[in-house]
Motif scaffolding. Sequence first.
Motif, short mmCIF file in Angstrom:
data_model
loop_
_atom_site.label_atom_id
_atom_site.label_comp_id
_atom_site.label_asym_id
_atom_site.label_seq_id
_atom_site.Cartn_x
_atom_site.Cartn_y
_atom_site.Cartn_z
N ARG A 158 60.62 87.00 36.48
CA ARG A 158 60.27 88.50 36.58
C ARG A 158 61.48 89.54 36.18
O ARG A 158 61.48 90.33 35.54
N ALA A 159 62.75 89.02 36.64
CA ALA A 159 63.96 89.70 36.62
C ALA A 159 64.24 89.84 34.89
O ALA A 159 64.80 90.90 34.50
N ALA A 160 64.04 88.71 34.06
CA ALA A 160 64.14 88.57 32.82
C ALA A 160 63.64 89.94 32.04
O ALA A 160 63.92 90.45 30.84
N LEU A 181 68.60 98.00 39.44
CA LEU A 181 68.46 97.61 38.12
C LEU A 181 67.09 96.91 37.79
O LEU A 181 66.66 96.86 36.94
N GLY A 182 66.25 96.53 38.82
CA GLY A 182 64.92 96.04 38.77
C GLY A 182 64.04 96.93 39.56
O GLY A 182 63.88 98.12 39.06
N GLU A 183 63.37 96.42 40.54
CA GLU A 183 62.42 97.19 41.36
C GLU A 183 62.60 96.55 42.85
O GLU A 183 63.21 95.63 43.04
N ARG A 184 62.09 97.29 43.80
CA ARG A 184 62.06 97.01 45.05
C ARG A 184 61.28 95.70 45.47
O ARG A 184 62.15 94.91 46.21
N SER A 185 60.17 95.60 44.73
CA SER A 185 59.75 94.29 45.18
C SER A 185 60.33 93.08 44.49
O SER A 185 60.43 91.96 45.16
N LEU A 186 61.01 93.27 43.60
CA LEU A 186 62.21 92.11 43.16
C LEU A 186 62.96 91.71 44.06
O LEU A 186 63.45 90.88 44.43
N ALA A 187 63.84 93.08 44.59
CA ALA A 187 64.95 92.89 45.52
C ALA A 187 64.41 92.28 46.75
O ALA A 187 65.12 91.57 47.47
N THR A 188 63.18 92.64 47.32
CA THR A 188 62.71 92.07 48.35
C THR A 188 62.40 90.50 48.39
O THR A 188 62.84 89.66 49.27
N ALA A 189 61.90 90.16 47.09
CA ALA A 189 61.56 88.72 46.92
C ALA A 189 63.06 87.88 46.80
O ALA A 189 63.09 86.77 47.57
N TRP A 190 63.91 88.56 46.33
CA TRP A 190 65.17 87.96 46.21
C TRP A 190 65.81 87.63 47.65
O TRP A 190 66.46 86.61 47.90
N ASP A 237 72.42 101.04 52.43
CA ASP A 237 71.35 101.81 52.50
C ASP A 237 70.63 101.82 51.19
O ASP A 237 69.66 102.48 51.58
N GLU A 238 71.10 101.63 50.19
CA GLU A 238 70.36 101.69 48.88
C GLU A 238 68.82 100.70 48.88
O GLU A 238 68.09 101.03 48.24
N THR A 239 69.09 99.79 50.02
CA THR A 239 67.82 99.11 49.95
C THR A 239 66.52 99.66 50.35
O THR A 239 65.71 99.08 50.29
N GLY A 240 66.74 100.58 51.02
CA GLY A 240 65.37 101.54 51.83
C GLY A 240 64.71 101.96 50.94
O GLY A 240 64.57 102.15 49.67
N LEU A 275 74.89 90.62 51.46
CA LEU A 275 73.43 90.42 50.88
C LEU A 275 72.64 91.62 50.53
O LEU A 275 72.09 92.06 49.75
N SER A 276 73.14 92.87 51.39
CA SER A 276 72.51 94.13 51.38
C SER A 276 73.21 94.92 49.99
O SER A 276 72.44 95.44 49.43
N HIS A 277 74.34 94.52 49.66
CA HIS A 277 74.97 95.13 48.38
C HIS A 277 74.41 94.48 47.31
O HIS A 277 73.92 95.31 46.45
N ALA A 278 74.11 93.08 47.20
CA ALA A 278 73.67 92.53 46.26
C ALA A 278 72.17 92.90 46.24
O ALA A 278 71.42 93.32 45.04
N GLU A 279 71.38 93.00 47.01
CA GLU A 279 69.92 93.81 47.43
C GLU A 279 69.82 95.01 46.64
O GLU A 279 68.99 95.30 45.86
#
Lengths: 35, 157
Positions: free
Chosen positions: A9-11, B59-68, A32-35, B49-53
């Motif tokens: 998917r990431a590729a 760079l990708g999308e939320r669903s990819l980050a959540t799956a990771w 907080d960027e993850t929100g 982990l939150s920084h990597a997420e």
Amino acid sequence: MTWDELFERAAAYEVGLETVLETAVALEGSDDETG
Amino acid sequence: MTKRADPRRIVVGADVLAADVFIDGKARAVMDILRAHDWIEVAASDHLLSHAEATINRLGERSLATAWRDRIERLVVPTEHPPEDHPGLASAYAAGAAHLLSYDDRLTSVDAGLAMRRAMPISIRTPPAFLAVFDPETVFEATFDEPYPGPDRDPRG
């Protein structure tokens, strides 16, 4: 999802190493960027 | 007095974790070694982990980050540290890790390495440098005093 499925998917985003590193530095301390 | 480091315990910086996701390169080669050995402990704080997420999300999308995040949380040993601390260094210190992997030359420079080792016995390397020196067989046999049985997990499963 397996790691291989996740990598597949990431590729699709065609992101290079330099972009990853620049983005990681830019987002330092931004949990907080993850929100 | 410095804290004792466990050679089986490794902290992987957010930049390396994100590179593993997007690029079939050295970061992924390192992570495959870590994923393939149940006795190697990958330690990380929630902040790391939150920084990597956040990087994967950008760079990708939320669903990819959540799956990771779902996958990586099944791999790592959680550590804790104050939020103002550097996530990689503080995770390594809290975990007593022998290795910190990062592409950040602020951490991997010779001067930075010397300064860090005054506080804790840690090696800070880029993924290519780590691949050049880390041998699972050597670490296993030194730690367990038994013959190395080989990889014991599917690194891509």
